[in-house]
Design an enzyme around this catalytic site. Structure first.
Site, mmCIF file in Angstrom:
data_model
loop_
_atom_site.group_PDB
_atom_site.id
_atom_site.type_symbol
_atom_site.label_atom_id
_atom_site.label_comp_id
_atom_site.label_asym_id
_atom_site.label_seq_id
_atom_site.Cartn_x
_atom_site.Cartn_y
_atom_site.Cartn_z
ATOM 1 C CG ASP A 1 -9.721 28.117 -27.579
ATOM 2 O OD1 ASP A 1 -10.509 27.784 -28.465
ATOM 3 O OD2 ASP A 1 -9.917 29.086 -26.822
ATOM 4 C CB SER B 1 -10.437 27.876 -33.136
ATOM 5 O OG SER B 1 -11.372 28.894 -32.855
#
Length: 229
Positions: free
Chosen positions: A9, A122
């Site tokens: 992430d 993301s």
């Protein structure tokens, strides 16, 4: 089990989402947040995440930059700063230049040197992610930067996690997925990834049907975890 691909992430995991408010608070023009920047940053981040979940559930998708602005506007109004247009613009400008956490460059380099594929997965829009990667000089340690904009829905939709296999051709069990969001790490574990939660703030674990395989305080152990998973 053999890990082939390490996926991260971005915001809060590789990039310090508090850095924008912290930096603005040091600048004389924005002395009004010198003592309150941490609360402003926390509220901004929390609303940013909440709005992604609500948009994912309702199907009212918009890109992460709009969600980021909406979250900031809520946080600034909560702090009585809704009329501070210069501060708002400065915070948004700084969000494109977020610093990476100190251990990130060496950790990614160690993974690349060991032969792992690396990437970002993301909620961020492609332009936002490109700006962050360039600002932090991480481009040469990442094989791919994957954005939810490809599928038009935010995490934790399985359609987002599917992007990893589509890009790298790896099985779910061959992916080490790393996030600073407990819900993201938990949901990715339910999806089938080997997961690590970077719990920098020492928060309780989210009560979900799934739990991350590893809980860390920073990213330094990731190469060792990948090697021994």
């Amino acid at each position: 089990m053999t890990i082939k691909t390490c996926i991260f992430d971005a915001y809060g995991t590789l990039f310090d989402v508090s850095a924008a408010a912290r930096q603005a608070a040091t600048e004389p023009a924005f002395a009004q947040i010198a003592d309150s920047w941490a609360t402003l940053a926390q509220d901004w981040r929390q609303k940013q995440l909440q709005y992604t979940w609500l948009r994912a559930v309702t199907g009212a998708h918009d890109d992460f930059w709009q969600v980021t602005q909406d979250g900031l506007d809520w946080a600034m109004e909560a702090a009585g700063l809704q009329d501070q247009t210069e501060l708002r613009q400065r915070l948004l400008d700084l969000y494109w230049e977020l610093a990476a956490y100190p251990e990130v460059p060496a950790m990614l380099r160690a993974l690349k040197d060991a032969g792992y594929e690396t990437g970002i997965l993301s909620n961020g829009s492609p332009k936002m992610l490109a700006g962050a990667v360039e600002s932090a000089n991480l481009g040469d340690t990442l094989d791919a930067v994957l954005s939810v904009e490809t599928v038009g829905v935010f995490k934790p939709s399985a359609r987002v996690y599917d992007l990893v296999g589509e890009r790298f051709g790896t099985r779910k069990s061959e992916v080490l997925f790393v996030s600073s969001n407990g819900w993201d790490a938990g949901c990715a574990a339910g999806y089938g990834f080997v997961t690590a939660w970077v719990n920098r703030a020492g928060e309780p674990i989210d009560r979900l049907p799934w739990r991350p395989a590893h809980v860390l305080t920073d990213l330094q152990p990731i190469p060792e975890i990948a090697a021994n998973a």
